[in-house]
Design a protein around this motif. Structure first.
Motif, PDB file in Angstrom:
ATOM      1  N   GLN A 131       0.805  -1.223   0.000  1.00 41.32           N
ATOM      2  CA  GLN A 131       0.000   0.000   0.000  1.00 41.32           C
ATOM      3  C   GLN A 131       0.835   1.270   0.000  1.00 41.32           C
ATOM      4  O   GLN A 131       0.306   2.361  -0.267  1.00 41.32           O
ATOM      5  CB  GLN A 131      -0.954  -0.013   1.185  1.00 41.32           C
ATOM      6  CG  GLN A 131      -2.009  -1.103   1.068  1.00 41.32           C
ATOM      7  CD  GLN A 131      -3.077  -0.967   2.129  1.00 41.32           C
ATOM      8  OE1 GLN A 131      -3.727   0.072   2.255  1.00 41.32           O
ATOM      9  NE2 GLN A 131      -3.264  -2.021   2.910  1.00 41.32           N
ATOM     10  N   HIS A 132       2.129   1.175   0.281  1.00 48.73           N
ATOM     11  CA  HIS A 132       2.960   2.378   0.217  1.00 48.73           C
ATOM     12  C   HIS A 132       4.409   1.995  -0.028  1.00 48.73           C
ATOM     13  O   HIS A 132       4.945   1.092   0.610  1.00 48.73           O
ATOM     14  CB  HIS A 132       2.867   3.198   1.503  1.00 48.73           C
ATOM     15  CG  HIS A 132       3.650   4.468   1.436  1.00 48.73           C
ATOM     16  ND1 HIS A 132       3.176   5.601   0.794  1.00 48.73           N
ATOM     17  CD2 HIS A 132       4.888   4.792   1.892  1.00 48.73           C
ATOM     18  CE1 HIS A 132       4.092   6.552   0.874  1.00 48.73           C
ATOM     19  NE2 HIS A 132       5.132   6.087   1.529  1.00 48.73           N
ATOM     20  N   VAL A 133       5.014   2.668  -0.985  1.00 51.43           N
ATOM     21  CA  VAL A 133       6.445   2.544  -1.239  1.00 51.43           C
ATOM     22  C   VAL A 133       6.991   3.958  -1.428  1.00 51.43           C
ATOM     23  O   VAL A 133       6.364   4.795  -2.091  1.00 51.43           O
ATOM     24  CB  VAL A 133       6.728   1.655  -2.472  1.00 51.43           C
ATOM     25  CG1 VAL A 133       6.095   2.206  -3.741  1.00 51.43           C
ATOM     26  CG2 VAL A 133       8.219   1.452  -2.667  1.00 51.43           C
ATOM     27  N   THR A 149      14.744  -1.387 -15.497  1.00 51.34           N
ATOM     28  CA  THR A 149      15.490  -2.340 -16.316  1.00 51.34           C
ATOM     29  C   THR A 149      14.586  -3.503 -16.688  1.00 51.34           C
ATOM     30  O   THR A 149      14.218  -4.309 -15.818  1.00 51.34           O
ATOM     31  CB  THR A 149      16.722  -2.867 -15.561  1.00 51.34           C
ATOM     32  OG1 THR A 149      17.543  -1.759 -15.167  1.00 51.34           O
ATOM     33  CG2 THR A 149      17.529  -3.804 -16.446  1.00 51.34           C
ATOM     34  N   PRO A 150      14.194  -3.618 -17.970  1.00 50.82           N
ATOM     35  CA  PRO A 150      13.412  -4.778 -18.402  1.00 50.82           C
ATOM     36  C   PRO A 150      14.214  -6.064 -18.294  1.00 50.82           C
ATOM     37  O   PRO A 150      15.441  -6.076 -18.407  1.00 50.82           O
ATOM     38  CB  PRO A 150      13.088  -4.455 -19.867  1.00 50.82           C
ATOM     39  CG  PRO A 150      13.182  -2.966 -19.956  1.00 50.82           C
ATOM     40  CD  PRO A 150      14.302  -2.597 -19.027  1.00 50.82           C
ATOM     41  N   GLN A 173       1.390   2.835  -4.350  1.00 48.81           N
ATOM     42  CA  GLN A 173       1.113   1.414  -4.261  1.00 48.81           C
ATOM     43  C   GLN A 173       2.046   0.683  -5.227  1.00 48.81           C
ATOM     44  O   GLN A 173       2.507   1.265  -6.216  1.00 48.81           O
ATOM     45  CB  GLN A 173      -0.339   1.104  -4.621  1.00 48.81           C
ATOM     46  CG  GLN A 173      -1.338   1.566  -3.569  1.00 48.81           C
ATOM     47  CD  GLN A 173      -2.757   1.099  -3.872  1.00 48.81           C
ATOM     48  OE1 GLN A 173      -3.179   1.050  -5.021  1.00 48.81           O
ATOM     49  NE2 GLN A 173      -3.505   0.769  -2.819  1.00 48.81           N
ATOM     50  N   SER A 174       2.324  -0.589  -4.945  1.00 50.12           N
ATOM     51  CA  SER A 174       3.179  -1.368  -5.834  1.00 50.12           C
ATOM     52  C   SER A 174       2.830  -2.845  -5.703  1.00 50.12           C
ATOM     53  O   SER A 174       2.170  -3.256  -4.746  1.00 50.12           O
ATOM     54  CB  SER A 174       4.660  -1.144  -5.515  1.00 50.12           C
ATOM     55  OG  SER A 174       4.982  -1.660  -4.228  1.00 50.12           O
ATOM     56  N   VAL A 175       3.300  -3.621  -6.654  1.00 47.40           N
ATOM     57  CA  VAL A 175       3.025  -5.058  -6.659  1.00 47.40           C
ATOM     58  C   VAL A 175       3.786  -5.737  -5.528  1.00 47.40           C
ATOM     59  O   VAL A 175       4.987  -5.492  -5.334  1.00 47.40           O
ATOM     60  CB  VAL A 175       3.403  -5.666  -8.019  1.00 47.40           C
ATOM     61  CG1 VAL A 175       3.453  -7.194  -7.944  1.00 47.40           C
ATOM     62  CG2 VAL A 175       2.407  -5.207  -9.079  1.00 47.40           C
ATOM     63  N   ASP A 190      15.451   0.031  -6.722  1.00 46.30           N
ATOM     64  CA  ASP A 190      15.152  -0.428  -5.358  1.00 46.30           C
ATOM     65  C   ASP A 190      14.447  -1.785  -5.320  1.00 46.30           C
ATOM     66  O   ASP A 190      14.043  -2.253  -4.265  1.00 46.30           O
ATOM     67  CB  ASP A 190      14.329   0.616  -4.614  1.00 46.30           C
ATOM     68  CG  ASP A 190      12.948   0.853  -5.228  1.00 46.30           C
ATOM     69  OD1 ASP A 190      12.590   0.155  -6.207  1.00 46.30           O
ATOM     70  OD2 ASP A 190      12.221   1.738  -4.730  1.00 46.30           O
ATOM     71  N   GLY A 191      14.269  -2.412  -6.490  1.00 42.92           N
ATOM     72  CA  GLY A 191      13.642  -3.718  -6.560  1.00 42.92           C
ATOM     73  C   GLY A 191      12.155  -3.710  -6.825  1.00 42.92           C
ATOM     74  O   GLY A 191      11.551  -4.771  -7.022  1.00 42.92           O
TER      75      GLY A 191
END
Length: 232
Positions: A131-133, A149-150, A173-175, A190-191
């Protein structure tokens, strides 16, 4: 040859001002339809529609689908308790776009998710979200550029080579846990997961965490239009 018809989901705002008017409105930043047009598609906007079977009817008439950026996904959609930093829910839009995604995947309709659209694709397939990055948004109303980076050999890498590349972003938000069948195909320094796709053997289903419509790079929209029957 007819131009591929590309549907793009829209925002739904309670109060929007234009001229002397201030009323509820369905709206979308112009970069979405302009990039679709530049890529050789015919853009059509898809405001939320809660009527039964509306998503199936829309998907049956489209050649491709874009799920656009926008507000936070409701944590209830992925079984989480709301974080205080999570924005107000948009239940009508969540329901509509999830229905579009699920119907498009079933039909094999070419699909491109952008920012929120990527998060919803993950949720639609049973994944979860952080929910937060930190570090992926600037001041309100602005984008910040960062490097992604693909993953070599991915569909995304084929579309956006050479890599890495700088992209405009604004999200918090992030996966987190990947949805069933999805592969992470780009990362930030940062990954953070920056792109998702279904295997290359499946129909075109690709999503990115950044905002290609905010940059002068139509390659992602061109790849969608091509998959939708718009030539090479």
């Amino acid at each position: 040859m007819a131009l591929p018809l590309i549907g793009i989901s829209t925002y739904l705002e309670d109060r929007t001002r234009w001229g002397v008017w201030e009323k509820p409105a369905a709206l979308l930043p112009a970069g979405y339809h302009r990039q679709t047009q530049r890529a050789g598609g015919l853009a059509v906007l898809l405001p939320p529609d809660g009527t039964p079977d509306a998503a199936a009817t829309a998907v049956a008439r489209l050649d491709g689908l874009v799920i656009s950026g926008g507000p936070d996904v409701d944590p209830a959609r992925f079984g989480a308790t709301r974080d205080p930093r999570t924005g107000s829910p948009a239940p009508e839009r969540d329901a509509w776009e999830l229905a579009l995604i699920e119907t498009a995947l079933t039909a094999g309709l070419p699909l491109l998710g952008i920012c929120r659209g990527m998060q919803l694709l993950n949720v639609a397939l049973g994944g979860t979200l952080n929910q937060h990055v930190d570090g992926h948004q600037g001041p309100p109303g602005t984008f910040v550029d960062h490097e992604v980076t693909p993953v070599p050999g991915s569909r995304l890498a084929a579309v956006l080579s050479p890599a890495p590349l700088a992209v405009p972003t604004h999200h918090h938000q992030s996966v987190a846990e990947l949805g069933t069948g999805l592969t992470a195909t780009a990362h930030a320094v940062d990954g953070t997961v920056e792109a998702l796709e279904l295997p290359a053997s499946a129909a075109f289903a690709l999503a990115v965490q950044w905002h290609p419509e905010a940059a002068d790079d139509p390659r992602l929209l061109r790849a969608l239009v091509t998959a939708a029957g718009g030539g090479g």
